[in-house]
Scaffold this active site. Structure first.
Site, PDB file in Angstrom:
ATOM      1  N   MET A  30     -13.321  -3.144  30.379  1.00  0.00           N
ATOM      2  CA  MET A  30     -14.553  -2.037  31.302  1.00  0.00           C
ATOM      3  C   MET A  30     -14.492  -3.716  32.350  1.00  0.00           C
ATOM      4  O   MET A  30     -15.816  -2.983  33.179  1.00  0.00           O
ATOM      5  CB  MET A  30     -15.267  -2.064  30.605  1.00  0.00           C
ATOM      6  CG  MET A  30     -14.651  -1.253  29.396  1.00  0.00           C
ATOM      7  SD  MET A  30     -16.160  -0.002  28.797  1.00  0.00           S
ATOM      8  CE  MET A  30     -17.408  -0.768  27.696  1.00  0.00           C
ATOM      9  N   LEU A  33     -15.816  -9.619  34.109  1.00  0.00           N
ATOM     10  CA  LEU A  33     -15.057 -10.183  33.282  1.00  0.00           C
ATOM     11  C   LEU A  33     -15.338 -11.426  32.907  1.00  0.00           C
ATOM     12  O   LEU A  33     -15.714 -11.948  34.579  1.00  0.00           O
ATOM     13  CB  LEU A  33     -13.280  -9.986  34.386  1.00  0.00           C
ATOM     14  CG  LEU A  33     -12.709  -9.001  34.260  1.00  0.00           C
ATOM     15  CD1 LEU A  33     -11.390  -9.334  34.737  1.00  0.00           C
ATOM     16  CD2 LEU A  33     -12.471  -8.346  32.777  1.00  0.00           C
ATOM     17  N   HIS A  34     -15.183 -12.144  31.870  1.00  0.00           N
ATOM     18  CA  HIS A  34     -15.907 -13.412  31.999  1.00  0.00           C
ATOM     19  C   HIS A  34     -14.356 -14.452  30.967  1.00  0.00           C
ATOM     20  O   HIS A  34     -13.088 -13.474  31.179  1.00  0.00           O
ATOM     21  CB  HIS A  34     -17.238 -13.192  30.843  1.00  0.00           C
ATOM     22  CG  HIS A  34     -16.996 -12.049  29.681  1.00  0.00           C
ATOM     23  ND1 HIS A  34     -16.210 -13.341  28.818  1.00  0.00           N
ATOM     24  CD2 HIS A  34     -17.324 -11.216  28.977  1.00  0.00           C
ATOM     25  CE1 HIS A  34     -16.263 -11.808  27.521  1.00  0.00           C
ATOM     26  NE2 HIS A  34     -17.469 -11.178  28.488  1.00  0.00           N
ATOM     27  N   GLY A  36     -13.504 -13.870  28.101  1.00  0.00           N
ATOM     28  CA  GLY A  36     -13.320 -13.919  27.120  1.00  0.00           C
ATOM     29  C   GLY A  36     -11.886 -12.811  27.076  1.00  0.00           C
ATOM     30  O   GLY A  36     -11.255 -13.425  26.780  1.00  0.00           O
ATOM     31  N   HIS A  37     -12.063 -11.848  28.357  1.00  0.00           N
ATOM     32  CA  HIS A  37     -11.856 -11.140  28.791  1.00  0.00           C
ATOM     33  C   HIS A  37     -10.008 -12.323  29.846  1.00  0.00           C
ATOM     34  O   HIS A  37      -8.645 -11.505  29.598  1.00  0.00           O
ATOM     35  CB  HIS A  37     -11.831 -10.300  30.606  1.00  0.00           C
ATOM     36  CG  HIS A  37     -13.153  -9.252  29.752  1.00  0.00           C
ATOM     37  ND1 HIS A  37     -14.575  -9.573  30.042  1.00  0.00           N
ATOM     38  CD2 HIS A  37     -13.180  -8.596  29.314  1.00  0.00           C
ATOM     39  CE1 HIS A  37     -15.211  -9.025  29.506  1.00  0.00           C
ATOM     40  NE2 HIS A  37     -14.649  -8.019  29.035  1.00  0.00           N
ATOM     41  N   GLY A 147     -10.291  -7.686  21.557  1.00  0.00           N
ATOM     42  CA  GLY A 147     -11.170  -9.145  20.956  1.00  0.00           C
ATOM     43  C   GLY A 147     -11.623  -9.077  20.323  1.00  0.00           C
ATOM     44  O   GLY A 147     -12.213  -8.205  19.410  1.00  0.00           O
ATOM     45  N   LYS A 149     -14.446 -10.051  19.368  1.00  0.00           N
ATOM     46  CA  LYS A 149     -15.904  -9.940  19.614  1.00  0.00           C
ATOM     47  C   LYS A 149     -16.218  -8.184  18.623  1.00  0.00           C
ATOM     48  O   LYS A 149     -17.436  -8.044  18.332  1.00  0.00           O
ATOM     49  CB  LYS A 149     -15.922 -10.235  21.301  1.00  0.00           C
ATOM     50  CG  LYS A 149     -17.167  -9.377  21.810  1.00  0.00           C
ATOM     51  CD  LYS A 149     -18.715  -9.962  21.700  1.00  0.00           C
ATOM     52  CE  LYS A 149     -19.852  -9.289  21.740  1.00  0.00           C
ATOM     53  NZ  LYS A 149     -19.667  -8.232  22.800  1.00  0.00           N
ATOM     54  N   VAL A 176     -14.241 -15.714  21.875  1.00  0.00           N
ATOM     55  CA  VAL A 176     -15.128 -16.974  22.688  1.00  0.00           C
ATOM     56  C   VAL A 176     -15.811 -16.767  23.180  1.00  0.00           C
ATOM     57  O   VAL A 176     -16.836 -15.884  23.520  1.00  0.00           O
ATOM     58  CB  VAL A 176     -13.716 -16.531  24.407  1.00  0.00           C
ATOM     59  CG1 VAL A 176     -14.236 -17.359  24.909  1.00  0.00           C
ATOM     60  CG2 VAL A 176     -12.807 -16.097  24.424  1.00  0.00           C
ATOM     61  N   ARG A 187     -22.530  -7.988  28.666  1.00  0.00           N
ATOM     62  CA  ARG A 187     -23.868  -7.599  28.719  1.00  0.00           C
ATOM     63  C   ARG A 187     -24.684  -8.600  28.814  1.00  0.00           C
ATOM     64  O   ARG A 187     -26.346  -8.507  29.297  1.00  0.00           O
ATOM     65  CB  ARG A 187     -24.573  -6.358  27.392  1.00  0.00           C
ATOM     66  CG  ARG A 187     -23.842  -5.371  27.550  1.00  0.00           C
ATOM     67  CD  ARG A 187     -23.550  -4.736  26.174  1.00  0.00           C
ATOM     68  NE  ARG A 187     -22.636  -3.699  26.093  1.00  0.00           N
ATOM     69  CZ  ARG A 187     -23.464  -2.685  26.286  1.00  0.00           C
ATOM     70  NH1 ARG A 187     -24.337  -2.192  27.029  1.00  0.00           N
ATOM     71  NH2 ARG A 187     -22.445  -1.606  26.044  1.00  0.00           N
TER      72      ARG A 187
HETATM   73  P1  AMP Z   1     -14.960  -4.746  27.560  1.00  0.00           P
HETATM   74  O1  AMP Z   1     -14.976  -4.773  28.636  1.00  0.00           O
HETATM   75  O2  AMP Z   1     -16.081  -4.946  26.842  1.00  0.00           O
HETATM   76  O3  AMP Z   1     -14.626  -3.363  27.404  1.00  0.00           O
HETATM   77  O4  AMP Z   1     -13.730  -6.056  26.474  1.00  0.00           O
HETATM   78  C1  AMP Z   1     -12.355  -5.404  27.163  1.00  0.00           C
HETATM   79  C2  AMP Z   1     -12.285  -6.825  25.534  1.00  0.00           C
HETATM   80  O5  AMP Z   1     -12.371  -7.669  25.385  1.00  0.00           O
HETATM   81  C3  AMP Z   1     -11.771  -6.201  24.111  1.00  0.00           C
HETATM   82  O6  AMP Z   1     -11.047  -5.583  23.670  1.00  0.00           O
HETATM   83  C4  AMP Z   1     -13.387  -7.315  24.152  1.00  0.00           C
HETATM   84  O7  AMP Z   1     -13.183  -7.593  22.749  1.00  0.00           O
HETATM   85  C5  AMP Z   1     -12.635  -8.217  24.203  1.00  0.00           C
HETATM   86  N1  AMP Z   1     -14.278  -9.197  24.410  1.00  0.00           N
HETATM   87  C6  AMP Z   1     -14.595  -8.786  25.011  1.00  0.00           C
HETATM   88  N2  AMP Z   1     -15.652 -10.587  24.488  1.00  0.00           N
HETATM   89  C7  AMP Z   1     -14.523 -10.701  24.253  1.00  0.00           C
HETATM   90  C8  AMP Z   1     -15.495 -12.131  23.763  1.00  0.00           C
HETATM   91  N3  AMP Z   1     -16.358 -12.889  23.455  1.00  0.00           N
HETATM   92  N4  AMP Z   1     -14.001 -12.913  22.823  1.00  0.00           N
HETATM   93  C9  AMP Z   1     -13.004 -12.068  22.921  1.00  0.00           C
HETATM   94  N5  AMP Z   1     -12.847 -10.977  23.517  1.00  0.00           N
HETATM   95  C10 AMP Z   1     -13.723 -10.596  24.342  1.00  0.00           C
END
Ligand code: AMP
Length: 288
Positions: A30, A33-34, A36-37, A147, A149, A176, A187
């Site tokens: 979404m 990006l950090h 983790g992504h 992730g 997460k 991560v 967030r």
């Molecule tokens: P989001 O943008 O929050 O929908 O996350 C996109 C993808 O990134 C999802 O598969 C999340 O689980 C993964 N993700 C988000 N934060 C982390 C993190 N800290 N470590 C690993 N994967 C992550």
């Protein structure tokens, strides 16, 4: 790095790959990006021939319009970050185009949609399943990288793949964390520095308690976590020990099956989640 802004341009770009043995890796996000992504993108690059990253803030998976509106958006910065990793395509759809004339099949998610995140965010996983169903149908990836997460989301994806896309493999990447222990999350940008420190202490305690599962009784560990959340001045939604991928709430350690501590709480207006594996086997989808 090709930017596809509609279903049609994406389909046109992917057409030459059809019927060739090219393994497409897909990373849905979404945005905001950090690391983790970006770690998911790195894994996708390493384990695929062709990588698609999507950036789409999916209104359907938000429970409150306010939360959807305040979700961080930083497209220009996201694209700059992605440049370093060179995915082949970044898919940036518009909501209307993405869902136009889509007819969804049945997604039986029970009991995943009734426990923990499912209970506190009614309809959330249905929204997740819907957007992923459209993405998977369009992209036809070989592998999807997600992730740990969002552990319960991974369980929902396992269910969706099993029923509708058995040819797609889920690879779950370990959470991560910042050096403080706080799980990276878009967030976190909304947290005050003070709340961020307190949230990091809670994450460190989750990791410590997870190691103790099986050595100390779960109710004592659960109480310790609840107390820490309360001491921080935050409101806990749940602190639970669950089996994976069924998300059955456990009252004691089961050393024979994958299981994790999952927590969710509100730090002011920001809702945070975290989890950690308890000792025992890990699921086959987990990339340790
Ligand atoms: P989001 O943008 O929050 O929908 O996350 C996109 C993808 O990134 C999802 O598969 C999340 O689980 C993964 N993700 C988000 N934060 C982390 C993190 N800290 N470590 C690993 N994967 C992550």
């Amino acid at each position: 790095m090709y930017l596809a802004k509609s279903r049609e341009t994406l389909a046109d770009y992917l057409k030459p790959l059809l019927n060739k043995s090219i393994r497409i890796g897909f990373v849905p996000t979404m945005g905001a990006l950090h690391k983790g992504h970006l770690t998911l993108v790195e894994h996708a690059k390493r384990n695929s021939d062709f990588v698609v990253v999507s950036i789409f803030v999916n209104r359907r998976q938000f429970n409150h319009l306010e939360d959807f509106k305040s979700y961080p958006r930083s497209l220009r910065q996201d694209l700059d970050l992605l440049q370093h990793f060179q995915p082949d395509v970044v898919f940036l759809p518009e909501e209307e185009d993405l869902f136009s004339q889509v007819q969804f099949p049945d997604f039986p998610l029970y009991p995943l949609d009734t426990v923990l995140e499912g209970a506190f965010r009614p309809g959330h996983f249905r929204g997740v399943a819907e957007v992923l169903w459209v993405f998977f149908t369009l992209i036809r990836p070989h592998r999807v990288f997600m992730g740990q997460k969002d552990l319960q989301q991974c369980a929902v994806v396992e269910r969706l793949l099993q029923r509708h896309f058995p040819e797609i493999q889920l690879l779950m990447i370990p959470t991560v964390r910042e050096t403080s222990g706080l799980a990276m999350s878009s967030r976190n940008l909304l947290l005050s520095p003070e709340d961020k420190d307190k949230a990091a202490a809670i994450s460190r305690l989750v990791l410590k308690c997870a190691e103790q599962v099986g050595h100390e009784p779960w109710p004592a560990l659960q109480q310790m976590l609840q107390d820490e959340i309360q001491r921080a001045g935050f409101n806990s939604d749940y602190v639970a020990l669950v089996s994976y991928p069924d998300f059955l709430v456990l009252s004691k350690h089961d050393p024979l099956n994958p299981q994790a501590i999952c927590i969710a709480y509100h730090a002011g207006k920001v809702r945070l989640i975290d989890n950690a594996w308890a000792p025992g086997p890990l699921p086959p989808s987990f990339l340790a």
